[in-house]
Structures are given as C-alpha cells and as structure tokens.
Design a protein around this motif. Sequence first.
Motif, PDB file in Angstrom:
ATOM      1  N   LEU A 120       0.841  -1.197   0.000  1.00  0.00           N
ATOM      2  CA  LEU A 120       0.000   0.000   0.000  1.00  0.00           C
ATOM      3  C   LEU A 120       0.878   1.250   0.000  1.00  0.00           C
ATOM      4  N   PRO A 121       0.725   2.130  -0.990  1.00  0.00           N
ATOM      5  CA  PRO A 121       1.605   3.297  -1.096  1.00  0.00           C
ATOM      6  C   PRO A 121       1.395   4.331   0.007  1.00  0.00           C
ATOM      7  N   ASN A 122       0.253   4.266   0.675  1.00  0.00           N
ATOM      8  CA  ASN A 122      -0.034   5.255   1.721  1.00  0.00           C
ATOM      9  C   ASN A 122       0.531   4.869   3.084  1.00  0.00           C
ATOM     10  N   LEU A 123       1.008   3.631   3.219  1.00  0.00           N
ATOM     11  CA  LEU A 123       1.492   3.166   4.512  1.00  0.00           C
ATOM     12  C   LEU A 123       3.008   3.239   4.611  1.00  0.00           C
ATOM     13  N   ASP A 124       3.475   3.793   5.724  1.00  0.00           N
ATOM     14  CA  ASP A 124       4.873   3.647   6.141  1.00  0.00           C
ATOM     15  C   ASP A 124       4.838   2.467   7.109  1.00  0.00           C
ATOM     16  N   TYR A 125       5.158   1.285   6.598  1.00  0.00           N
ATOM     17  CA  TYR A 125       4.801   0.021   7.243  1.00  0.00           C
ATOM     18  C   TYR A 125       6.028  -0.674   7.837  1.00  0.00           C
ATOM     19  N   THR A 126       5.976  -0.912   9.155  1.00  0.00           N
ATOM     20  CA  THR A 126       7.045  -1.605   9.872  1.00  0.00           C
ATOM     21  C   THR A 126       6.474  -2.835  10.562  1.00  0.00           C
ATOM     22  N   THR A 127       7.191  -3.959  10.480  1.00  0.00           N
ATOM     23  CA  THR A 127       6.743  -5.180  11.141  1.00  0.00           C
ATOM     24  C   THR A 127       7.712  -5.559  12.255  1.00  0.00           C
ATOM     25  N   GLY A 128       7.168  -6.145  13.323  1.00  0.00           N
ATOM     26  CA  GLY A 128       7.987  -6.545  14.452  1.00  0.00           C
ATOM     27  C   GLY A 128       7.537  -7.874  15.028  1.00  0.00           C
ATOM     28  N   ASP A 129       8.491  -8.615  15.598  1.00  0.00           N
ATOM     29  CA  ASP A 129       8.180  -9.916  16.184  1.00  0.00           C
ATOM     30  C   ASP A 129       9.410 -10.392  16.952  1.00  0.00           C
ATOM     31  N   LEU A 130       9.214 -11.347  17.834  1.00  0.00           N
ATOM     32  CA  LEU A 130      10.355 -11.949  18.522  1.00  0.00           C
ATOM     33  C   LEU A 130      11.233 -12.731  17.556  1.00  0.00           C
ATOM     34  N   GLU A 131      10.612 -13.501  16.628  1.00  0.00           N
ATOM     35  CA  GLU A 131      11.405 -14.420  15.819  1.00  0.00           C
ATOM     36  C   GLU A 131      10.931 -14.593  14.386  1.00  0.00           C
ATOM     37  N   SER A 132       9.797 -14.012  14.001  1.00  0.00           N
ATOM     38  CA  SER A 132       9.264 -14.239  12.658  1.00  0.00           C
ATOM     39  C   SER A 132      10.285 -13.872  11.583  1.00  0.00           C
ATOM     40  N   PRO A 133      10.482 -14.739  10.577  1.00  0.00           N
ATOM     41  CA  PRO A 133      11.458 -14.449   9.515  1.00  0.00           C
ATOM     42  C   PRO A 133      11.035 -13.304   8.603  1.00  0.00           C
ATOM     43  N   ILE A 134       9.777 -12.883   8.661  1.00  0.00           N
ATOM     44  CA  ILE A 134       9.335 -11.796   7.792  1.00  0.00           C
ATOM     45  C   ILE A 134       9.258 -10.460   8.537  1.00  0.00           C
ATOM     46  N   ALA A 135       9.656 -10.429   9.810  1.00  0.00           N
ATOM     47  CA  ALA A 135       9.597  -9.187  10.578  1.00  0.00           C
ATOM     48  C   ALA A 135      10.801  -8.305  10.289  1.00  0.00           C
TER      49      ALA A 135
END
Length: 258
Positions: A111-126
């Motif tokens: 989505l072009p409108n989102l400044d998107y950050t992901t977080g997790d303890l261990e997820s490989p996609i975070a």
Amino acid sequence: MIKGVIRFLLQILPRPFLIRLSLLINRVVAVFLIGNKVECPVCGGKFRRFLPYGYTKSTGRDNCLCPKCLSLERHRLMWLYLKNETDFFNKNIKVLHIAPEQCFYKRFKALPNLDYTTGDLESPIADVHFDVQNIPFADKKFDVVICNHVLEHVDDDAKALKEFNRILKPGGFAILQVPMDTNNPKTEEDPNVTDPNERERLYRQKDHVRLYGLDYADRLCIAGFKVSQSKYSNQFPKELAEKYRLPMNEIFYFNQKL
C-alpha cells in the motif's frame, strides 16, 4: 483427515518454519478448492469451502482457513473493519504490525499510503525483532498499531498494552484482538500454571498464559485507550457473513489513544 494433519503440523513445527511452509503449499491447495460457496474479502479468492484449522480437537474448526492467502475468520473481520470503518487504506500513516500475518503482510507492504514496519520476537518476515513488553521505538511514533493473538503469550500484558499506547500518536488507534471466552466475565490466568498440558486445558493452547474474558476491555482502558467494542460481524447480512465465514461471536475492539 486433513484437519488432523493440520493440527499435527501446528503442534510440532516451529512457527518460522510453518510460515515458510505455508507459502509453498497454499497456492497448490487453492486450485483444488475453486468454487463459489465461500469468498475471502482479503484476497478475493472464491472456493467450494475453506480449509479446517486448529491446534487441538477442542479448538479445531472446519471451513475457516482461506487456502489462497491463509486468512482466518478474525483476519477477514479485521480487514473489513479497516476497510469500512477507518481510513487505513487511503490516508498516509505510519503503521507498526506485530507478528505480521501472512494474509496481510504483502498487501499492507504494497500500500503506497502506509509507512509500514513489522515486528516480532522471531518471525522471519519481521523487520525488527523485539519483545512487546519493551518496544524499541520512541513515544508517539505510529498512527496505527496492529497486534492480534499475541497478548495471550505475554507474561506482563499490562506492560505490553502500555507500550502500545506509548508509541501511538494522539488520535492514533490500535487493533489488539485476543482469544476470548465470551461466556466468562473474568480473564483466567495463574502464573503458577507452567505445565504445558495444563495450560492447554485451561487456556486452549500450551503456550498461552491466560484466557481472556469480558474484562479485557477494562485492561485496555487501564492502559490508556478509549475503547469501542462491537460484534462487528453482525453488521453484515447473514448470507454475506456466512459467505465470508466471519466469527459471529467475536467482540471487535477499536482502541484509540486520546
């Protein structure tokens, strides 16, 4: 048989491996289920039925997991709420997504409108790895925080909720859904319960430390949120809710920072 295989894999495989495995098999399985009886509002897929899902016999259920994007009932409900009730999909906002679900990850990231950050303890996609009890971001940094079905794993959920509130900008909101017993007015938890089998019996899963009751809204309020709650699935016509396979008894919490 399929339900038993899925339950077995969920119990024995580490979560990071499950994430990678799901990416390989979901498109193949989806081809064999193409139809028109159910529809996923997240990916637009239409099928004869969804797949079964559940960690245990008591929590297992049929016709709930989208074979294309891997959305469950709660994911489809959240997608519809964000789409219909918020400006999430069109306003320029900073988003922190904890334990990013496969069905949302690529779509939100695109989505072009989102400044998107992901977080997790261990997820490989975070993007960032951390404990939600100690979030490594500055105060008032994000417009939206999403964290679904995580707090039941966290020892000090009050501390995590305060952290979510801290990093939100005033007027920002958080989606913080949890497993819940809607027949129980009080959350069940006991830090002395450490046996995995006893936790599964009491809290539905071996790695859960509590099972939330209707007092969850009180916990959200104590953390500083203005809480709006509804059974949002009931706002849809019965036929459409069934087609989407929405969770009809789930209470949806919209939590805004004042």
